[in-house]
Design an enzyme around this catalytic site. Structure first.
Site, PDB file in Angstrom:
ATOM      1  N   ASP A 162       0.849  -1.189   0.000  1.00  0.00           N
ATOM      2  CA  ASP A 162       0.000   0.000   0.000  1.00  0.00           C
ATOM      3  C   ASP A 162       0.888   1.243   0.000  1.00  0.00           C
ATOM      4  OD1 ASP A 162      -2.437   1.408  -0.036  1.00  0.00           O
ATOM      5  OD2 ASP A 162      -2.414   1.612   2.129  1.00  0.00           O
ATOM      6  N   ASP A 166       2.140   6.516   5.240  1.00  0.00           N
ATOM      7  CA  ASP A 166       0.784   7.068   5.301  1.00  0.00           C
ATOM      8  C   ASP A 166       0.676   7.850   6.603  1.00  0.00           C
ATOM      9  OD1 ASP A 166       0.044   5.868   2.928  1.00  0.00           O
ATOM     10  OD2 ASP A 166      -1.598   4.692   3.781  1.00  0.00           O
ATOM     11  N   ARG A 213       1.926  10.253  -5.321  1.00  0.00           N
ATOM     12  CA  ARG A 213       2.071  10.652  -3.910  1.00  0.00           C
ATOM     13  C   ARG A 213       3.537  10.823  -3.510  1.00  0.00           C
ATOM     14  NH1 ARG A 213      -2.319   6.683  -0.869  1.00  0.00           N
ATOM     15  NH2 ARG A 213      -4.087   7.234  -2.158  1.00  0.00           N
TER      16      ARG A 213
END
Ligand code: NAG
Ligand code: NAG
Ligand code: NAG
Length: 324
Positions: A162, A166, A213
């Site tokens: 993922d 984060d 990102r």
């Protein structure tokens, strides 16, 4: 001869620099940037020094109530696959030398404060086919929720299922520096909130062969990016989403598509940014006069942009002389 060779090590263990069972080179360093505010980020400084030689050692030490400097010795294999080790407040987790870290798993910081993650290699939950989009299993390298005073420094983060980093749900006073963020789809996301609170410094990182990102910031109050190097980015580079304010200084973008993007309510100010073979959107100034000044909060040093393609790859990621 053997005994003579061992002697200096014994002397070192008994020296006043050692606490608990062992010493640890460069393990008392404190954070700069936004993580230096709000009381500072010292991690396990002042606590015992312990060494995790297995993944279960790491789980146990990271869960302790006391401050700890946790040396991670070797590549610890995560069990089960993809497990993110929960880390409690007042910890420094530091790799021993250049080749230590976590294989096929990550770290999870939820509602904690004062944590340092340094000198680790974290990679390997990308299964080579199904979980590139991050839909099949949330296997982050480092996930941070609702936490303050976090410093992520000198790690090599690559090929996970993922996000590599984060930073979510109003995490605040965070510094992300000298990391090598590589071979990945969704590299570094900030947000997952409607509040505009997060203050974060992102400096001297090498973003290499990633897709999107780098980072993407949603509703960042103050995002200060400087001395970062971006090379071979296929999706986009810096993205100011929601109400984000980004101050982007001395950065080098090479072979990057959409290097700097702002959404309709984002704000961006840039200073000394260099582009080589870049294409797509470059929002150098979006309501730049209203963007915060980092010097109101802390002092820092901008590199010469021409040094960045050499210095940042060399200085980023885990180092042989740290944590030993
Ligand atoms: C956020 O963290 C604080 C502790 O710092 C805790 O009291 C609070 O319940 C947490 N909120 C959520 C939504 O997890
Ligand atoms: C660029 O990055 C992509 C992954 O996003 C990778 O497949 C490709 O090999 C990289 N190219 C170079 C020249 O490194
Ligand atoms: C930056 O350094 C100068 C000179 O040492 C000092 O006067 C100033 O207060 C510092 N700024 C901050 C925000 O710490």
């Amino acid at each position: 001869m053997r005994a003579l060779i061992l002697l200096p090590a014994l002397l070192l263990a008994a020296s006043p620099f050692a606490r608990g069972e062992q010493s640890c080179v460069d393990c008392d360093v404190e954070a700069h940037g936004f993580a230096s505010l709000n009381g500072g980020t010292t991690g396990g400084k002042g606590g015992r020094i312990v060494t995790a030689k297995s993944h279960s050692d790491l789980i146990q030490y990271a869960a302790a109530a006391e401050p700890l400097i946790i040396r991670v010795d070797g590549m610890l294999k995560a069990k089960p696959f993809g497990f993110e080790v929960p880390v409690k407040s007042h910890k420094t987790i530091i790799g021993v030398g250049a080749n230590s870290g976590i294989e096929k798993g990550g770290l999870n910081i939820n509602s904690q404060t004062n944590i340092i993650i340094r000198n680790l290699n974290i990679h390997g939950t990308y299964d080579g086919k199904n979980n590139w989009a991050g839909k099949e299993g949330d296997y982050d390298a480092i996930q941070v929720d609702n936490s303050t005073n976090i410093w992520i420094d000198g790690n090599h983060l690559a090929e996970m299922g993922d996000g590599l980093i984060d930073l979510r749900r109003d995490s605040d006073y965070v510094t992300v520096s000298k990391n090598r963020i590589e071979k990945h789809n969704k590299a570094f996301g900030i947000g997952w909130t409607t509040n505009v609170i997060s203050k974060i410094t992102i400096n001297d990182n090498f973003f290499h062969s990633t897709n999107v990102r780098n980072p993407s910031g949603d509703n960042i109050k103050y995002g200060h990016l400087y001395n970062n190097y971006y090379r071979n980015i296929t999706g986009y580079g810096n993205y100011a989403r929601g109400q984000s304010q980004l101050l982007i200084e001395t950065s080098y973008f090479e072979d990057v598509f959409d290097p700097i993007v702002a959404g309709p309510n984002g704000r961006v100010k840039t200073n000394w940014v260099k582009f080589k073979r870049c294409d797509g959107q470059i929002h150098l100034d979006v309501l730049g006069d209203t963007v915060f000044r980092a010097t109101d909060f802390y002092n820092y040093t901008l590199a010469d942009p021409y040094d960045i393609p050499i210095d940042v790859p060399y200085n980023s990621g885990p180092k042989a002389d740290i944590g030993v």
